[in-house]
Write a protein that holds these residues in place. Structure first.
Motif, PDB file in Angstrom:
ATOM      1  N   LEU A  46       0.823  -1.202   0.000  1.00 27.76           N
ATOM      2  CA  LEU A  46       0.000   0.000   0.000  1.00 27.76           C
ATOM      3  C   LEU A  46       0.859   1.255   0.000  1.00 27.76           C
ATOM      4  N   ARG A  47       1.983   1.210   0.712  1.00 30.06           N
ATOM      5  CA  ARG A  47       2.873   2.372   0.722  1.00 30.06           C
ATOM      6  C   ARG A  47       3.495   2.589  -0.656  1.00 30.06           C
ATOM      7  N   LEU A  48       3.849   1.508  -1.331  1.00 33.25           N
ATOM      8  CA  LEU A  48       4.441   1.634  -2.669  1.00 33.25           C
ATOM      9  C   LEU A  48       3.404   2.085  -3.692  1.00 33.25           C
ATOM     10  N   ALA A  49       2.159   1.698  -3.522  1.00 32.49           N
ATOM     11  CA  ALA A  49       1.117   2.051  -4.482  1.00 32.49           C
ATOM     12  C   ALA A  49       0.616   3.475  -4.293  1.00 32.49           C
ATOM     13  N   THR A  50       0.842   4.060  -3.137  1.00 35.27           N
ATOM     14  CA  THR A  50       0.397   5.430  -2.875  1.00 35.27           C
ATOM     15  C   THR A  50       1.415   6.404  -3.463  1.00 35.27           C
ATOM     16  N   PRO A  51       0.961   7.347  -4.273  1.00 31.91           N
ATOM     17  CA  PRO A  51       1.918   8.302  -4.858  1.00 31.91           C
ATOM     18  C   PRO A  51       2.528   9.178  -3.772  1.00 31.91           C
ATOM     19  N   ALA A  52       3.791   9.531  -3.997  1.00 26.63           N
ATOM     20  CA  ALA A  52       4.500  10.379  -3.033  1.00 26.63           C
ATOM     21  C   ALA A  52       3.918  11.791  -3.102  1.00 26.63           C
ATOM     22  N   ARG A  53       3.910  12.451  -1.961  1.00 28.61           N
ATOM     23  CA  ARG A  53       3.409  13.830  -1.920  1.00 28.61           C
ATOM     24  C   ARG A  53       4.487  14.773  -2.445  1.00 28.61           C
ATOM     25  N   GLN A  54       4.076  15.652  -3.316  1.00 29.67           N
ATOM     26  CA  GLN A  54       5.000  16.642  -3.872  1.00 29.67           C
ATOM     27  C   GLN A  54       4.989  17.877  -2.978  1.00 29.67           C
ATOM     28  N   PRO A  55       6.165  18.441  -2.699  1.00 27.83           N
ATOM     29  CA  PRO A  55       6.172  19.656  -1.891  1.00 27.83           C
ATOM     30  C   PRO A  55       5.523  20.803  -2.662  1.00 27.83           C
ATOM     31  N   ILE A  56       4.857  21.683  -1.941  1.00 32.07           N
ATOM     32  CA  ILE A  56       4.176  22.813  -2.568  1.00 32.07           C
ATOM     33  C   ILE A  56       5.216  23.858  -2.971  1.00 32.07           C
ATOM     34  N   ALA A  57       5.172  24.275  -4.232  1.00 28.75           N
ATOM     35  CA  ALA A  57       6.116  25.273  -4.727  1.00 28.75           C
ATOM     36  C   ALA A  57       5.463  26.656  -4.585  1.00 28.75           C
ATOM     37  N   PHE A  58       6.143  27.522  -3.874  1.00 31.64           N
ATOM     38  CA  PHE A  58       5.642  28.891  -3.698  1.00 31.64           C
ATOM     39  C   PHE A  58       6.304  29.801  -4.712  1.00 31.64           C
ATOM     40  N   ALA A  59       5.519  30.686  -5.302  1.00 30.79           N
ATOM     41  CA  ALA A  59       6.067  31.668  -6.258  1.00 30.79           C
ATOM     42  C   ALA A  59       6.652  32.834  -5.483  1.00 30.79           C
ATOM     43  N   ALA A  60       7.872  33.202  -5.822  1.00 34.99           N
ATOM     44  CA  ALA A  60       8.518  34.303  -5.109  1.00 34.99           C
ATOM     45  C   ALA A  60       8.382  35.598  -5.817  1.00 34.99           C
TER      46      ALA A  60
END
Length: 60
Positions: A46-60
């Motif tokens: 289940l851990r392998l099948a769950t997509p990894a969370r992408q960090p939120i990119a903030f616009a500067a």
């Protein structure tokens, strides 16, 4: 039903549970190694099948 009947049924049920616990012994609480390994593999899958969370990119 009368309260006496409920009490008698409770005592019968408790006696059956105590007898079942004595028959199984103290080691019966932990599941067999095969069952534990199976659940660990399910958890890993289940851990392998769950997509990894992408960090939120903030616009500067």
């Amino acid at each position: 039903m009368h309260a006496d009947i409920h009490l008698q049924l409770h005592h019968l049920n408790a006696a059956e549970l105590h007898h079942a616990a004595e028959v199984r012994g103290p080691d019966a609480a932990s599941p067999p190694l095969r069952v534990q390994l199976g659940w660990r593999l399910v958890e890993l899958g289940l851990r392998l099948a769950t997509p990894a969370r992408q960090p939120i990119a903030f616009a500067a």
